[in-house]
Design a protein around this motif. Structure first.
Motif, PDB file in Angstrom:
ATOM      1  N   ALA A 159       4.717  -1.683   8.617  1.00 20.90           N
ATOM      2  CA  ALA A 159       4.542  -0.276   8.272  1.00 20.90           C
ATOM      3  C   ALA A 159       5.734   0.481   8.849  1.00 20.90           C
ATOM      4  O   ALA A 159       5.725   0.849  10.031  1.00 20.90           O
ATOM      5  CB  ALA A 159       3.225   0.280   8.821  1.00 20.90           C
ATOM      6  N   GLU A 173       3.073  -1.305   4.131  1.00 21.63           N
ATOM      7  CA  GLU A 173       2.456   0.020   4.005  1.00 21.63           C
ATOM      8  C   GLU A 173       3.561   1.067   3.941  1.00 21.63           C
ATOM      9  O   GLU A 173       4.332   1.213   4.896  1.00 21.63           O
ATOM     10  CB  GLU A 173       1.521   0.289   5.185  1.00 21.63           C
ATOM     11  CG  GLU A 173       0.757   1.600   5.082  1.00 21.63           C
ATOM     12  CD  GLU A 173      -0.233   1.776   6.214  1.00 21.63           C
ATOM     13  OE1 GLU A 173      -0.377   2.926   6.689  1.00 21.63           O
ATOM     14  OE2 GLU A 173      -0.845   0.774   6.633  1.00 21.63           O
ATOM     15  N   LYS A 208       0.895   5.278   0.082  1.00 18.87           N
ATOM     16  CA  LYS A 208       0.090   6.452   0.412  1.00 18.87           C
ATOM     17  C   LYS A 208       0.747   7.708  -0.169  1.00 18.87           C
ATOM     18  O   LYS A 208       1.973   7.802  -0.243  1.00 18.87           O
ATOM     19  CB  LYS A 208      -0.053   6.595   1.926  1.00 18.87           C
ATOM     20  CG  LYS A 208      -0.796   5.443   2.574  1.00 18.87           C
ATOM     21  CD  LYS A 208      -1.200   5.756   4.001  1.00 18.87           C
ATOM     22  CE  LYS A 208      -0.020   6.016   4.895  1.00 18.87           C
ATOM     23  NZ  LYS A 208      -0.422   6.243   6.302  1.00 18.87           N
ATOM     24  N   THR A 219       0.847  -1.186   0.000  1.00 19.47           N
ATOM     25  CA  THR A 219       0.000   0.000   0.000  1.00 19.47           C
ATOM     26  C   THR A 219       0.881   1.235   0.000  1.00 19.47           C
ATOM     27  O   THR A 219       1.706   1.415   0.896  1.00 19.47           O
ATOM     28  CB  THR A 219      -0.924   0.020   1.229  1.00 19.47           C
ATOM     29  OG1 THR A 219      -1.718  -1.175   1.244  1.00 19.47           O
ATOM     30  CG2 THR A 219      -1.844   1.220   1.193  1.00 19.47           C
TER      31      THR A 219
END
Length: 341
Positions: free
Chosen positions: A120, A207, A74, A72
């Motif tokens: 993350a 992430e 961002k 993921t």
């Protein structure tokens, strides 16, 4: 479709997938909260709510992928990847997690100890289950460890073109540290190739928020943000190819590019050093919720007990009505007959 694409700027990309998992090429929007269900169905697990999304076909039910890798990103709604894959627009980009998929793997394959890694780096959040604790025990997970790893001799700084990025800026170092994590995961797994050849499925959930910090620091129209986006796209494609090859072409590699989430994600995390997760208190003395396996387990136990009860009744009846003179060899074999034989 054009109207939906204009509203849904975020993308769900399929970089690599085996022939047993069929993703159809189209512009069908995928709800953000159903992305974990797509990962679960592609691995052969069932989901509670039926997913009526035409992007994922049935595929080969007898050959499921041995690994799912979901990254993921961002801070950007689209990445220009070197190799054109299949992409779908994301509708209602809400925060999600693969905890349900990790729990399913840990429950069904607990004896085989599969690799489950959720990481993350920007939030120092890590979750490891099974053999991941021994394979990735040297993986840097804190910001201090990430920075120290960058300035070692065999880091990516010696081979990665930085262009307009700087080694002296915190946002740039965070972005480069996440790229170092991608490189280290593939490098550590290559030293333990036997883990990629077992029958238990593995899960990797990463992430990355470094590109978002670069955009906040320099602006999205800056040269630093453009260079970082290109470097990230090249690194993700390289990481996808390496993971796909390590699993002998039997892995699904997915990338979710999200500009910003609509709502914050509230979740419970577990440290790498934590052995067991403490149970939540139940002040109201409520019963625990049943899962979908309850009816199956109940029927197995019920009919097994009925079968054992009937077997005990039949055996007891035959023993009670047995004639010792004809049915038992103990009473038929007298001492005299034994001596004659």
């Amino acid at each position: 479709v054009c109207l939906v694409l204009g509203v849904c700027g975020d993308e769900f990309n399929i970089l690599r997938s085996p022939q047993s998992v069929v993703f159809r090429d189209g512009s069908w929007p995928i709800p953000g909260e159903r992305i974990p269900d797509v990962a679960a169905l592609s691995m052969g697990f069932s989901v509670e709510d039926e997913l009526s999304w035409p992007g994922l076909a049935v595929g080969d039910l007898f050959h499921r992928p041995r690994a799912t890798v979901l990254v993921t990103v961002k801070g950007v709604d689209k990445l220009t990847l070197p190799v054109k894959g299949i992409s779908y627009p994301i509708e209602n980009a809400v925060p999600f997690s693969l905890d349900s998929v990790a729990n399913a793997i840990h429950t069904l394959f607990s004896e085989e100890t599969p690799v489950v890694l959720q990481l993350a780096p920007s939030e120092e959040r890590v979750y490891m289950v099974g053999k991941a604790n021994s394979v990735f025990e040297d993986l840097p997970v804190t910001l201090r460890q990430l920075r120290n790893r960058l300035f070692q001799d065999n880091s990516i700084l010696s081979s990665l073109p930085l262009n307009s990025l700087s080694r002296n800026n915190e946002a740039d170092l965070l972005f480069l540290s996440e790229l170092q994590v991608l490189h280290d995961i593939a490098s550590l797994l290559s030293r333990h190739k036997h883990l990629a050849k077992d029958q238990s499925p593995d899960l990797y959930s990463l992430e990355l928020a470094g590109l978002e910090e670069v955009g906040k620091r320099y602006g999205e129209d800056s040269q630093q943000f453009k260079d970082a986006s290109q470097i990230l796209a090249d690194s993700l494609q390289k990481f996808a190819d390496e993971m796909f090859n390590l699993y002998s072409g039997n892995a699904v590699v997915e990338v979710v590019a999200v500009k910003t989430f609509n709502s914050p994600l509230t979740r419970k995390t577990r440290s790498i050093l934590q052995s067991s997760q403490s149970e939540t208190e139940n002040p109201y003395n409520l019963a625990y919720p049943y899962n979908y396996n309850y009816s199956v387990i109940f029927n197995i136990i019920l009919w097994m007990m009925i079968g054992l009860a009937l077997a005990v009744i039949v055996i007891s009846y035959n023993l009670w009505n047995m004639d010792p003179g004809y049915d038992s060899i103990i009473y038929r074999m007298t001492n005299q007959k034994i001596r004659m034989d």
